[in-house]
Design an enzyme around this catalytic site. Structure first.
Site, short mmCIF file in Angstrom:
data_model
loop_
_atom_site.label_atom_id
_atom_site.label_comp_id
_atom_site.label_asym_id
_atom_site.label_seq_id
_atom_site.Cartn_x
_atom_site.Cartn_y
_atom_site.Cartn_z
N LYS A 91 0.85 -1.20 0.00
CA LYS A 91 0.00 0.00 0.00
C LYS A 91 0.88 1.25 0.00
O LYS A 91 1.43 1.65 1.02
CB LYS A 91 -0.94 0.02 1.21
CG LYS A 91 -2.13 0.87 0.91
CD LYS A 91 -2.56 1.92 1.90
CE LYS A 91 -1.70 2.85 2.59
NZ LYS A 91 -1.48 4.14 1.91
N GLY A 101 7.02 4.83 8.15
CA GLY A 101 6.30 6.10 8.20
C GLY A 101 6.46 6.74 9.56
O GLY A 101 7.43 6.48 10.29
N GLU A 145 9.48 1.08 10.83
CA GLU A 145 10.62 1.94 10.53
C GLU A 145 10.08 3.36 10.58
O GLU A 145 9.33 3.77 9.69
CB GLU A 145 11.14 1.66 9.11
CG GLU A 145 11.84 0.33 8.96
CD GLU A 145 13.20 0.29 9.61
OE1 GLU A 145 13.72 1.34 10.02
OE2 GLU A 145 13.74 -0.82 9.73
N CYS A 167 14.47 9.87 6.49
CA CYS A 167 14.41 9.48 7.91
C CYS A 167 15.80 9.51 8.54
O CYS A 167 15.93 9.65 9.73
CB CYS A 167 13.81 8.09 8.04
SG CYS A 167 14.62 6.90 6.97
N GLU A 206 11.18 15.80 14.43
CA GLU A 206 11.60 15.57 13.05
C GLU A 206 10.88 16.57 12.13
O GLU A 206 9.65 16.63 12.12
CB GLU A 206 11.23 14.15 12.63
CG GLU A 206 11.73 13.79 11.26
CD GLU A 206 11.27 12.41 10.82
OE1 GLU A 206 10.07 12.08 11.00
OE2 GLU A 206 12.10 11.66 10.29
P1 NAD Z 1 2.70 8.50 7.52
O1 NAD Z 1 2.84 7.69 8.77
O2 NAD Z 1 1.80 9.66 7.52
O3 NAD Z 1 2.24 7.58 6.30
C1 NAD Z 1 2.93 6.39 5.99
C2 NAD Z 1 1.95 5.40 5.42
O4 NAD Z 1 1.02 5.01 6.42
C3 NAD Z 1 1.13 5.91 4.25
O5 NAD Z 1 1.02 4.88 3.29
C4 NAD Z 1 -0.21 6.20 4.87
O6 NAD Z 1 -1.27 6.12 3.96
C5 NAD Z 1 -0.30 5.08 5.89
N1 NAD Z 1 -1.24 5.30 6.99
C6 NAD Z 1 -1.63 6.47 7.52
N2 NAD Z 1 -2.53 6.25 8.51
C7 NAD Z 1 -2.69 4.91 8.59
C8 NAD Z 1 -3.48 4.07 9.42
N3 NAD Z 1 -4.29 4.55 10.36
N4 NAD Z 1 -3.39 2.74 9.24
C9 NAD Z 1 -2.56 2.22 8.31
N5 NAD Z 1 -1.81 2.97 7.48
C10 NAD Z 1 -1.87 4.31 7.63
O7 NAD Z 1 4.19 8.91 7.15
P2 NAD Z 1 4.65 9.79 5.90
O8 NAD Z 1 4.36 11.21 6.23
O9 NAD Z 1 4.16 9.19 4.64
O10 NAD Z 1 6.22 9.52 5.93
C11 NAD Z 1 7.09 10.29 6.65
C12 NAD Z 1 7.59 9.54 7.86
O11 NAD Z 1 8.18 8.30 7.44
C13 NAD Z 1 8.68 10.28 8.57
O12 NAD Z 1 8.50 10.21 9.95
C14 NAD Z 1 9.93 9.52 8.18
O13 NAD Z 1 11.00 9.66 9.05
C15 NAD Z 1 9.43 8.14 8.08
N6 NAD Z 1 10.34 7.32 7.26
C16 NAD Z 1 11.07 6.36 7.90
C17 NAD Z 1 11.98 5.59 7.17
C18 NAD Z 1 12.79 4.52 7.85
O14 NAD Z 1 13.31 3.65 7.16
N7 NAD Z 1 12.95 4.54 9.15
C19 NAD Z 1 12.11 5.79 5.80
C20 NAD Z 1 11.34 6.77 5.20
C21 NAD Z 1 10.44 7.53 5.95
#
Ligand code: NAD
Length: 503
Positions: A188, A241, A263, A297, A396
């Site tokens: 997804k 995320g 992650e 990240c 962040e």
């Molecule tokens: P987000 O958590 O808003 O979204 C990530 C994903 O989760 C999206 O696909 C979103 O649709 C989904 N999502 C949102 N609400 C959900 C729910 N209730 N249930 C299931 N899925 C849901 O994050 P973002 O803004 O897309 O990404 C940025 C974040 O990701 C930052 O904090 C960043 O540091 C982190 N990140 C971490 C890594 C890592 O490897 N550690 C890599 C890249 C990004």
């Protein structure tokens, strides 16, 4: 490469990715709805992408379960899984330009970054292709008259939930090991960047994976994401995320006691001792804070510099930040593009304002580039006079904003570095080898580097301490996250078993 629907004749025409990839078929979403994906460099809709809801997620999970029980689970040898993954990697290399362009339109990263990410994603898949037939159990010398051994079995259907900053790259971190270990997967992508994984699905199809092994369901987090997490047919959720989303997922997954790996974000410390090669440290600091417009990240966003080197380092970093070319993602000369969404730019600008309110000074940037009135652009920004306890230094940003903070000795550097809720990446620069190891061992983070920074690689385990996550991706280590250990014990003794009820 053929895209899910025909390419536009003119740049302004909207591309259509109007089918989901479920069970090896291209199917219309049951609701008939689309996500309108905005090109962040123009603020215009560039693609309409099929939007999955809970009913589509049901279909995708059913297809993944059927593949697991059928052709993938029963008839596909581990070596064959490896062959299919190798084929996928080769197709990704062949179509790297197209995939990179789709990703750049979706998330605004420059082509030079997205092309590199697609090629690296192919390396990730190749690595796990090689691992597929080397996932062994163990024989345990339990007793002389018994045979005890373990098997590493697939967990089942994996629900992979991805963020918007690097969809193809982060997808390969999950798809590679999940499939190598014999699982099936439902991917997804984030609603902001829904298109590129559908383009990748074309290659999955061409590679010849059995139907249902890989399914792609773009959709909103609260709808498709939540449905995937709650689904009884999903055995494991692999999430990348925000930690706030991870919390919700953990709560929902508790119902079905799903395996989850997370992650999440970081606020990574970048420690520069005065005895370091400061020029190298500066080059890497500029890269680690501003590449991908800071939407990483592992960004080195808290830069701690030993007092004697502090002022010059901050001034030079500001100078280098000012020379970064901000521009359109498809222009090959562009160093950094816009932020991926209007919301993300707002968030970054909010943190810049908070930094100023707390008395911080922006030595570079701090605003929008005047030459780019459209698009979600923000200048690379270097703050000084910010305390490690200020919100700007604690949270962040996920934008091109770094803070530079002085320290006086090793103990203070370690204390500052660890005074954070996060623990993803950390690094230090020094020419003192004993100090290098001493400090590296005390930084609370999943990946610590000396005289380099965030060497993220398919061979190296990666993941967070504290609120940066649970579990590890990459390296052979990740295969543990995608397998269940089954212990089998076979009695070899020929005599009668002891009968406690015989008397
Ligand atoms: P987000 O958590 O808003 O979204 C990530 C994903 O989760 C999206 O696909 C979103 O649709 C989904 N999502 C949102 N609400 C959900 C729910 N209730 N249930 C299931 N899925 C849901 O994050 P973002 O803004 O897309 O990404 C940025 C974040 O990701 C930052 O904090 C960043 O540091 C982190 N990140 C971490 C890594 C890592 O490897 N550690 C890599 C890249 C990004």
């Amino acid at each position: 490469m053929a895209l899910p629907s025909s390419a536009p004749a003119a740049a302004a025409e909207v591309m259509r990715f109007d089918r989901l990839f479920i069970g090896g078929e291209w199917v219309a979403p049951r609701s008939g709805r689309v996500i309108r994906s905005v090109d962040p460099s123009t603020e215009e809709v560039w693609a309409e992408v099929a939007e999955a809801d809970a009913a589509d997620v049901d279909d995708a999970v059913a297809a993944a379960q059927a593949a697991l029980k059928g052709p993938w689970g029963r008839n596909t040898t581990p070596s064959r899984r490896g062959e299919l993954l190798s084929r996928l990697a080769a197709l990704m290399r062949r179509d790297a330009d197209t995939l990179a362009e789709i990703e750049s339109r979706d998330n605004g990263k420059p082509l030079r970054d997205t092309k590199g990410e697609v090629l690296r994603a192919a390396d990730w898949i190749t690595f796990f292709a090689g691992a597929a037939d080397k996932i062994n159990g163990e024989q345990i010398p339990f007793r002389p008259d018994a045979l005890a051994y373990t098997r590493r079995e697939p967990v089942g259907v994996v629900g992979a939930i991805l963020p918007w900053n690097s969809p193809i790259s982060l997808c390969s971190w999950k798809l590679g090991p999940a499939l190598a270990a014999g699982n099936t997967i439902v991917l997804k992508p984030a609603e902001q960047t829904p298109a590129s994984l559908l383009a990748l699905a074309r290659l999955v199809e061409e590679a010849g994976f059995p139907a249902g092994v890989v399914n792609v369901v773009p959709g909103y987090g609260a709808v498709a994401g939540a449905a995937l997490v709650a689904h009884r047919g999903v055995a494991k959720v692999s999430f990348t995320g925000d930690h706030r989303t991870a919390r919700k997922i953990m709560a929902s997954a508790a119902d079905t006691l799903k395996r989850c790996t997370f992650e999440c974000g970081g606020k990574s410390p970048y420690i520069v001792f005065a005895d370091a090669d400061l020029d190298k440290a500066l080059t890497v600091a500029t890269h680690s804070a501003f590449r991908s417009t800071g939407q990483s990240c592992s960004a080195g966003s808290r830069i701690f510099v030993e007092r004697p080197a502090y002022e010059a380092f901050a001034a030079n970093l500001a100078g280098r930040a000012g020379r970064i070319r901000i521009g359109m993602p498809l222009d090959p000369r562009t160093h950094i593009g816009p932020q991926t969404s209007a919301e993300q730019r707002e968030k970054t600008e909010r943190y810049i304002a908070l930094g100023r309110e707390a008395g911080g000074r922006a030595l570079a940037g701090g605003g929008r580039p005047a030459a780019l009135p459209r698009g979600y652009f923000v200048e690379p920004t270097v703050f000084v006079d910010v305390a490690n306890t200020d919100q700007l230094a604690r949270e962040e940003v996920f934008g091109p904003v770094a803070v530079v903070i002085p320290f006086d000795d090793e103990e203070e550097a370690i204390a500052l570095a660890n005074d954070t809720d996060y623990g993803l990446v950390g690094g230090l620069w020094t020419s003192d080898v004993t100090r290098a190891h001493r400090v590296a061992q005390r930084i609370e983070a999943g990946l610590v580097s000396v005289n380099t920074f965030r060497p993220v690689h398919h061979m190296l385990p990666y993941g967070g301490f504290k609120m940066s996550g649970i579990g590890r991706e990459n390296g052979l280590e990740v295969l543990k996250e995608y397998t269940e250990v089954k212990t089998i014990v076979v009695e070899l003794a020929s005599g009668a078993p002891a009968d406690p009820f015989a008397d």
